[in-house]
Design a protein around this motif. Sequence first.
Motif, PDB file in Angstrom:
ATOM      1  N   ALA A 118       5.377   0.407 -11.441  1.00 19.53           N
ATOM      2  CA  ALA A 118       5.764  -0.883 -10.878  1.00 19.53           C
ATOM      3  C   ALA A 118       5.919  -0.796  -9.363  1.00 19.53           C
ATOM      4  O   ALA A 118       5.570  -1.736  -8.640  1.00 19.53           O
ATOM      5  N   SER A 119       6.426   0.333  -8.891  1.00 15.51           N
ATOM      6  CA  SER A 119       6.573   0.522  -7.446  1.00 15.51           C
ATOM      7  C   SER A 119       5.220   0.548  -6.751  1.00 15.51           C
ATOM      8  O   SER A 119       5.038  -0.027  -5.662  1.00 15.51           O
ATOM      9  N   ALA A 120       4.242   1.208  -7.366  1.00 16.22           N
ATOM     10  CA  ALA A 120       2.893   1.227  -6.800  1.00 16.22           C
ATOM     11  C   ALA A 120       2.318  -0.181  -6.752  1.00 16.22           C
ATOM     12  O   ALA A 120       1.676  -0.578  -5.762  1.00 16.22           O
ATOM     13  N   ALA A 121       2.531  -0.958  -7.804  1.00 14.98           N
ATOM     14  CA  ALA A 121       2.056  -2.337  -7.812  1.00 14.98           C
ATOM     15  C   ALA A 121       2.717  -3.145  -6.705  1.00 14.98           C
ATOM     16  O   ALA A 121       2.061  -3.969  -6.044  1.00 14.98           O
ATOM     17  N   ALA A 122       4.012  -2.931  -6.500  1.00 12.87           N
ATOM     18  CA  ALA A 122       4.717  -3.655  -5.440  1.00 12.87           C
ATOM     19  C   ALA A 122       4.163  -3.298  -4.068  1.00 12.87           C
ATOM     20  O   ALA A 122       4.003  -4.164  -3.195  1.00 12.87           O
ATOM     21  N   LYS A 123       3.868  -2.030  -3.864  1.00  9.59           N
ATOM     22  CA  LYS A 123       3.312  -1.601  -2.576  1.00  9.59           C
ATOM     23  C   LYS A 123       1.947  -2.242  -2.343  1.00  9.59           C
ATOM     24  O   LYS A 123       1.671  -2.743  -1.235  1.00  9.59           O
ATOM     25  N   LEU A 124       1.102  -2.229  -3.337  1.00  6.30           N
ATOM     26  CA  LEU A 124      -0.219  -2.826  -3.193  1.00  6.30           C
ATOM     27  C   LEU A 124      -0.123  -4.335  -2.990  1.00  6.30           C
ATOM     28  O   LEU A 124      -0.864  -4.910  -2.180  1.00  6.30           O
TER      29      LEU A 124
ATOM     30  N   ALA B  28      -3.774   0.163 -19.917  1.00  6.56           N
ATOM     31  CA  ALA B  28      -2.528   0.167 -19.142  1.00  6.56           C
ATOM     32  C   ALA B  28      -2.713   0.714 -17.737  1.00  6.56           C
ATOM     33  O   ALA B  28      -2.040   0.276 -16.797  1.00  6.56           O
ATOM     34  N   ILE B  29      -3.618   1.666 -17.558  1.00  4.23           N
ATOM     35  CA  ILE B  29      -3.802   2.283 -16.247  1.00  4.23           C
ATOM     36  C   ILE B  29      -4.212   1.245 -15.197  1.00  4.23           C
ATOM     37  O   ILE B  29      -3.878   1.385 -14.014  1.00  4.23           O
ATOM     38  N   GLY B  30      -4.896   0.197 -15.606  1.00  2.44           N
ATOM     39  CA  GLY B  30      -5.360  -0.798 -14.645  1.00  2.44           C
ATOM     40  C   GLY B  30      -4.304  -1.792 -14.210  1.00  2.44           C
ATOM     41  O   GLY B  30      -4.516  -2.528 -13.222  1.00  2.44           O
TER      42      GLY B  30
ATOM     43  N   ALA C 265      -0.537   5.654 -15.547  1.00  5.58           N
ATOM     44  CA  ALA C 265      -0.586   4.425 -14.756  1.00  5.58           C
ATOM     45  C   ALA C 265       0.095   4.621 -13.415  1.00  5.58           C
ATOM     46  O   ALA C 265      -0.384   4.123 -12.377  1.00  5.58           O
ATOM     47  N   ALA C 266       1.212   5.338 -13.407  1.00  3.51           N
ATOM     48  CA  ALA C 266       1.900   5.596 -12.147  1.00  3.51           C
ATOM     49  C   ALA C 266       1.045   6.451 -11.220  1.00  3.51           C
ATOM     50  O   ALA C 266       0.930   6.168 -10.019  1.00  3.51           O
TER      51      ALA C 266
ATOM     52  N   ALA D 268      -2.889  12.779  -6.726  1.00  2.64           N
ATOM     53  CA  ALA D 268      -2.334  11.944  -7.794  1.00  2.64           C
ATOM     54  C   ALA D 268      -3.417  11.564  -8.798  1.00  2.64           C
ATOM     55  O   ALA D 268      -3.194  11.609 -10.016  1.00  2.64           O
ATOM     56  N   LEU D 269      -4.594  11.205  -8.296  1.00  2.00           N
ATOM     57  CA  LEU D 269      -5.676  10.805  -9.197  1.00  2.00           C
ATOM     58  C   LEU D 269      -6.144  11.983 -10.042  1.00  2.00           C
ATOM     59  O   LEU D 269      -6.338  11.849 -11.257  1.00  2.00           O
TER      60      LEU D 269
END
Length: 617
Positions: free
Chosen positions: A160-166, A446-448, A202-203, A234-235
């Motif tokens: 969720a934090s990664a989504a917020a950053k993007l 979910a990863i997307g 996903a993270a 990370a990837l």
Amino acid sequence: MSTVLPPDRRPAGPTDQSLLGAGPDTTGSAAVAGRGPGGEPGAGGRRARLVGHHLALLLVLAAVLPIVGFDAVWSADEGALLYQATAVADGRGWTFAHPFPEVDPGGRWFPIHLSVFATDGGYVVLGKHTVLVRLVGAVHGIGGYPAVLGLSMLSGLAAASAAAKLAGRLDRRAAVPALWLTGVASPLFLSSYVAWAHTLAAALVGLAIVGLTTQRASGPGSPPIGAWLAGGVALGSAMLFRTEAVLAGIALAMALAWPAVRPGRPGRRRPTVGRLAPAATAAIATAIGTVVDTATAVDRLGPVRQPGDRWGGLAGRIEAFGHTWLRPDFSSEPHHLLLLVCAAAVIAAGIAARRRPADDPLVLVLLAAAVGALAARFVVSPTALIPGLVVAFPLLFAGLALLRRSDLRRGQAEVLGLFTVLFWGAVLATQYRHGGGGEWGGRYFAIGLPAIVPVASLGLLRAADSIGGRSRRGVAGLVAVVAVLPVTMGALGMSEARERTRAIVDRVDAALVDPGPDALGAEPDRPVVLTTLAPLGRWAWEDVDHSRWLLVTDDDVAEAAARLDGAGVDRLVLVSEAVEDDLDRLAPWYRPIEELPPPGTPGAGLNRIVVAVRAAG
């Protein structure tokens, strides 16, 4: 024709010019004090506010854990992972001996479903993603199953934090909505309470996208090589935890390369090493991670024994799409169609809001219909297990329906959208025809979510900007119900499933200890369990080694009974959901110790699934 909003209802957020810039905010000295021009929060104030939302999301995740429960696994896959992980952590190794080879010389009835036969004569329950197995074993050694769930919860928070950053890069106002949509409204919320690696992968992929889409600050300077390398690490790490992460890595490399190589743009610059570096990093990281994961897998394994065609060709692709995107439940009860009605109404509301304010009567009627369908479904049954992504997360698709072409020109929105399309398309082309089995919201997709939720947030923000002050609370309330009620039903369903699993496992344990009066007890320290329930050995992963278990098909019950009788087994415990039929198959050799309670009598459920039997002689 687009609707022109009156001055008091136009968006008050940043202009397109500020959204397209990759450099830092330049809000003047007011930003240093925490406020920007016009009283808006400055960069420091926004960061502090976002940190507060992260802490609030963490508290929500922690508060829901006792509700969903942690005294039994929810998914059979969890049991397989925990069985293998704890065995490796305890030094028992990767392979396991058959519990009763003299009865099953062909090795068909090993008790843990989908185990793989190894060439050394043993069985491997989970031989791939060995880094995940070791990680879960180490975490379990620290705090047991709750600690493993804690790892999933923290991973859900990181996703969720990664989504917020993007999202914040696309529109600074979108960061907070994207955080909560990803962390609570999306399928990642319920995956945060399962010992799967979906939230972890996903993270990692989300953080990889954050690093690999980092742009150089305005003005002269070097490319953000450190961020790109961190994203690559990370990837590559994601490959060690989920198989579909390989598809995500390939899709990300292609999406990152597209802006540099696409034809047809006037004045387009030639592809350079610097512009292609993030894509190359993603490709190399995917290759290295895949090689490492393959090299560390347990070797010398035979085929997994699964009946039927698991892929199914084109027909299988259609079946898988229907299951993982549109199916509202695993049963065919008519009240589950209310979930489909809700999803259709929410998406229709998003389509309608493209050309009219979000508080337009048509939009409000559609949202009210969605809430009404959800409420009716909740009254009929407050629990749910929704396998379809569209049904489980309709707000995502409503947000996507609200997008305009100009939205894809904001920052890296085009890259995020292209990555998701490529990745989800690859999953649809390769997944099992039955999807991910017992799942919530198409777990292979979910990863997307950390990539696509920020893009959808742009559409949802535009809809919010079109709402007048008097209507804002009402619309927000309807949207909140649509976002929260499905996952609430999922959490209640998860709690109910865990209670049911715990009850079955406890009933088996009780039958093994006290099989009933007048029992004949050959080898009381090593009782026998004969079951036709495929997931039982995984559900009972902590107990299966304490007795001799055999997993058979209905067609093999009679053969297994004859062999057990020939081996001198005087009593055993039968576990079956078709107990009358299986008792008839046992009849020449075994009969129930106690008379079965009639169906429908209080307490008859488990006592008609778990039945102690003794020799018929």
